[in-house]
Motif scaffolding. Structure first.
Motif, PDB file in Angstrom:
ATOM      1  N   LEU A  15      -4.980 130.897 -52.122  1.00 56.67           N
ATOM      2  CA  LEU A  15      -4.617 129.393 -52.041  1.00 56.67           C
ATOM      3  C   LEU A  15      -3.193 129.441 -51.935  1.00 56.67           C
ATOM      4  N   LEU A  16      -2.557 131.348 -52.407  1.00 57.76           N
ATOM      5  CA  LEU A  16      -1.231 130.665 -52.512  1.00 57.76           C
ATOM      6  C   LEU A  16      -0.335 131.019 -50.198  1.00 57.76           C
ATOM      7  N   ASP A  17      -1.477 131.935 -49.563  1.00 57.94           N
ATOM      8  CA  ASP A  17      -0.837 131.731 -48.322  1.00 57.94           C
ATOM      9  C   ASP A  17      -1.326 130.058 -47.912  1.00 57.94           C
ATOM     10  N   ASP A  18      -1.803 129.490 -48.723  1.00 58.30           N
ATOM     11  CA  ASP A  18      -2.219 128.178 -47.790  1.00 58.30           C
ATOM     12  C   ASP A  18      -1.327 127.218 -47.930  1.00 58.30           C
ATOM     13  N   PRO A  19      -0.713 127.265 -45.860  1.00 57.27           N
ATOM     14  CA  PRO A  19       0.207 126.715 -45.493  1.00 57.27           C
ATOM     15  C   PRO A  19       1.282 125.261 -46.069  1.00 57.27           C
ATOM     16  N   ALA A  20       0.338 124.520 -46.582  1.00 55.69           N
ATOM     17  CA  ALA A  20       0.691 123.318 -47.738  1.00 55.69           C
ATOM     18  C   ALA A  20       2.350 123.585 -49.055  1.00 55.69           C
ATOM     19  N   THR A  21       3.011 123.299 -48.319  1.00 51.59           N
ATOM     20  CA  THR A  21       3.569 123.511 -49.017  1.00 51.59           C
ATOM     21  C   THR A  21       4.938 122.154 -49.602  1.00 51.59           C
ATOM     22  N   ASP A  22       3.845 121.369 -50.226  1.00 57.31           N
ATOM     23  CA  ASP A  22       4.671 119.681 -50.615  1.00 57.31           C
ATOM     24  C   ASP A  22       4.997 120.587 -51.927  1.00 57.31           C
ATOM     25  N   GLU A  23       5.775 119.454 -52.839  1.00 56.78           N
ATOM     26  CA  GLU A  23       6.687 119.560 -54.364  1.00 56.78           C
ATOM     27  C   GLU A  23       5.356 120.441 -55.265  1.00 56.78           C
ATOM     28  N   SER A  37       2.677 121.209 -54.846  1.00 53.96           N
ATOM     29  CA  SER A  37       1.561 122.782 -54.836  1.00 53.96           C
ATOM     30  C   SER A  37       2.855 123.979 -54.609  1.00 53.96           C
ATOM     31  N   PHE A  38       4.055 123.770 -53.808  1.00 54.54           N
ATOM     32  CA  PHE A  38       5.270 125.064 -53.568  1.00 54.54           C
ATOM     33  C   PHE A  38       5.351 124.818 -54.784  1.00 54.54           C
ATOM     34  N   SER A  39       6.219 124.856 -56.161  1.00 54.22           N
ATOM     35  CA  SER A  39       6.861 124.769 -57.488  1.00 54.22           C
ATOM     36  C   SER A  39       5.566 126.251 -58.288  1.00 54.22           C
ATOM     37  N   LEU A  40       4.299 125.881 -58.115  1.00 55.31           N
ATOM     38  CA  LEU A  40       3.790 126.566 -58.616  1.00 55.31           C
ATOM     39  C   LEU A  40       3.426 128.124 -57.992  1.00 55.31           C
ATOM     40  N   LYS A  41       3.456 127.749 -56.093  1.00 55.12           N
ATOM     41  CA  LYS A  41       3.331 129.633 -55.319  1.00 55.12           C
ATOM     42  C   LYS A  41       4.058 130.188 -55.886  1.00 55.12           C
ATOM     43  N   VAL A  42       5.529 129.658 -56.137  1.00 57.38           N
ATOM     44  CA  VAL A  42       6.747 129.994 -56.369  1.00 57.38           C
ATOM     45  C   VAL A  42       5.932 131.504 -57.766  1.00 57.38           C
ATOM     46  N   ALA A  43       5.715 130.226 -58.736  1.00 59.66           N
ATOM     47  CA  ALA A  43       5.167 130.410 -59.490  1.00 59.66           C
ATOM     48  C   ALA A  43       4.804 131.753 -59.959  1.00 59.66           C
ATOM     49  N   PHE A  44       4.028 131.633 -58.654  1.00 54.60           N
ATOM     50  CA  PHE A  44       2.413 132.943 -59.142  1.00 54.60           C
ATOM     51  C   PHE A  44       3.271 133.723 -57.631  1.00 54.60           C
ATOM     52  N   CYS A  45       3.691 133.632 -56.534  1.00 51.78           N
ATOM     53  CA  CYS A  45       4.188 134.394 -56.008  1.00 51.78           C
ATOM     54  C   CYS A  45       4.482 135.620 -55.194  1.00 51.78           C
ATOM     55  N   ARG A  46       4.818 136.255 -56.430  1.00 55.49           N
ATOM     56  CA  ARG A  46       4.938 137.743 -57.138  1.00 55.49           C
ATOM     57  C   ARG A  46       3.809 138.375 -57.014  1.00 55.49           C
ATOM     58  N   LEU A  62       2.030 138.006 -53.763  1.00 57.58           N
ATOM     59  CA  LEU A  62       1.928 137.716 -52.179  1.00 57.58           C
ATOM     60  C   LEU A  62       2.819 139.389 -51.897  1.00 57.58           C
ATOM     61  N   THR A  63       2.177 139.379 -50.811  1.00 57.84           N
ATOM     62  CA  THR A  63       3.049 141.248 -50.139  1.00 57.84           C
ATOM     63  C   THR A  63       3.882 140.219 -49.529  1.00 57.84           C
ATOM     64  N   PRO A  64       5.288 141.224 -49.571  1.00 54.70           N
ATOM     65  CA  PRO A  64       6.807 140.651 -49.698  1.00 54.70           C
ATOM     66  C   PRO A  64       6.989 139.480 -48.031  1.00 54.70           C
ATOM     67  N   GLN A  65       6.328 139.841 -47.292  1.00 50.83           N
ATOM     68  CA  GLN A  65       6.072 139.155 -45.616  1.00 50.83           C
ATOM     69  C   GLN A  65       5.650 137.823 -46.010  1.00 50.83           C
ATOM     70  N   GLU A 104       7.732 134.623 -45.950  1.00 55.20           N
ATOM     71  CA  GLU A 104       6.624 133.210 -44.698  1.00 55.20           C
ATOM     72  C   GLU A 104       7.187 131.505 -45.749  1.00 55.20           C
ATOM     73  N   LEU A 105       6.517 131.698 -47.402  1.00 52.97           N
ATOM     74  CA  LEU A 105       5.985 131.201 -47.275  1.00 52.97           C
ATOM     75  C   LEU A 105       7.557 130.138 -48.427  1.00 52.97           C
ATOM     76  N   PHE A 106       8.703 130.946 -48.185  1.00 47.95           N
ATOM     77  CA  PHE A 106       9.751 130.226 -48.278  1.00 47.95           C
ATOM     78  C   PHE A 106      10.161 130.023 -47.297  1.00 47.95           C
ATOM     79  N   GLU A 107      10.118 130.836 -45.927  1.00 43.31           N
ATOM     80  CA  GLU A 107      10.593 129.951 -44.460  1.00 43.31           C
ATOM     81  C   GLU A 107       9.995 128.519 -44.899  1.00 43.31           C
ATOM     82  N   ARG A 108       8.596 128.831 -44.401  1.00 42.04           N
ATOM     83  CA  ARG A 108       7.802 126.906 -44.110  1.00 42.04           C
ATOM     84  C   ARG A 108       8.367 126.175 -45.209  1.00 42.04           C
ATOM     85  N   ARG A 109       8.634 126.238 -46.714  1.00 43.64           N
ATOM     86  CA  ARG A 109       9.267 125.178 -47.189  1.00 43.64           C
ATOM     87  C   ARG A 109      10.737 124.700 -46.694  1.00 43.64           C
TER      88      ARG A 109
END
Lengths: 223, 223
Positions: free
Chosen positions: A123-131, A133-142, A144-147, A151-156
DNA sequence: GCATCCATGTAACCAGTTACATGATTTG
DNA sequence: CAAATCATGTAACTGGTTACATGGATGC
């Protein structure tokens, strides 16, 4: 199971840290997003049911965290590990058979499974970057692997930059005989996006630094 | 008709300025919100249908705006009054009776009615101040009286200020053993809200100045 | 002549909400 | 003992989305 629902990401992200029951999950999801009027039970419980059906989550009985690392000073904090403690203390009434079959009215504590942890990462890897979902993904991005995190941040970031570009052309089209308030709104949106981008740039450079730092270490170890 | 749907506010707001057909409305709504991937036809056309059913909107045949005020220099602008012009130019095929009864495949231009204008003001006056609706309301707040407009801004400001207050308490609860990313997210949200509040303060003081200016004039006239 | 944009509409689905039903526990 | 809070769940509804069906007009 398709990855769309935000709520399932939130549940898995929270359970990944500690076992919780529905009611408590709701509160945590609410102040996770900070904003908006809290997620509803009518969404939460069915979501838990789906996740349980998919074996991403399962009902547990006792506590998982052996003991709080810090001795829990009496600072009145009702949240944190205290919730798990409460769940232990005043658990489901044991008199008159109330097993997981036909429930009386007791709390049901959930824990994440291996599949659940896997699903969380998906779910965290899912490419969607809407407002939202992105907040949630940041909340749990720890989790994810650093790589992947980078990528998540760069996509956004790319997403927001694209928005700024699109804005420019649509502005050209309109000329500038715009309503006063509309103009102010646009200007404000523009600034907000730039602020977001600046924030992301900070996160991105941090990640890159961490990555190259790790690479250096690896180099040291390898050589 | 209940006032909730955002999309109907957008439609009425745009039609208030000039007659448009569905397809063109969609594009304008999209770049109105700037953000997000455009509103879908599956939402737009039913909404138009509902508004038509409620007599807030009706299909019109010819153009409404007599002529563009400015002579439309050939700067390649395809939007603005040009759209109305196009709707005039290549309108529904007149051969083989294609009145408003059973349509072939031609554009249907809508105009706002008196009820529609009334409804628009009602929607703008609705007290909800969530992110989505507030932006839209600002976009069309020129159709409110200065007093109502000021109230709209103040309502939103109070909302955001309340959010900041709530944030503080929830932060206290958590102590500060927060995940790095979560902390960054919160900090960024906090700043964003403050930025929004500062913007609103600007709008509010403008409104107040305008109001007192008008009061002064009235005073002059009255005395 | 074929792709592409313009243009309207419907049906199936989706992620959430509100309102309701139910009941245990705590507190004034 | 009543009111508030904790706790779980279902049903009906809502405001959208995607995918589909249909077809005219334009551009290459």
């Amino acid at each position: 199971m398709r990855p769309h629902p935000m709520i399932e990401l939130a549940i898995l992200g929270l359970l990944r840290e500690q076992d919780l029951h529905g009611y408590e999950l709701r509160r945590r999801i609410s102040d996770l997003a900070g904003l908006k009027p809290a997620v509803s039970f009518g969404a939460l419980y069915p979501a838990l049911g789906r996740l349980e059906g998919a074996a991403a989550v399962k009902a547990v009985e006792a506590a998982t965290e052996p003991a709080p690392a810090v001795p829990l000073p009496p600072t009145g904090s009702l949240a944190g590990e205290a919730a798990a403690f409460l769940a232990r203390r005043r658990g489901p009434r044991r008199d008159r058979g109330a097993g997981p079959g036909r429930s009386g009215r007791a709390r049901k504590v959930y824990g994440i499974t291996d599949q659940g942890e896997q699903l969380l990462v998906e779910l965290l890897d899912d490419p969607a970057t809407d407002e939202r979902s992105f907040s949630l993904k940041v909340a749990f991005c720890r989790y994810l692997t650093p790589q992947r995190r980078l990528e998540l941040f760069e996509r956004r970031r790319a997403d927001l930059a694209g928005r700024l570009a699109g804005e420019r052309t649509s502005r050209r089209t309109m000329g500038d005989r715009l309503d006063l308030y509309l103009r102010s709104l646009r200007e404000h949106d523009h600034q907000t996006i730039q602020h977001d981008i600046a924030w992301l740039d900070g996160l991105i450079s941090n990640e890159r630094a961490a990555l190259s730092g790790a690479a250096d270490l690896e180099e040291d170890t390898t050589s």
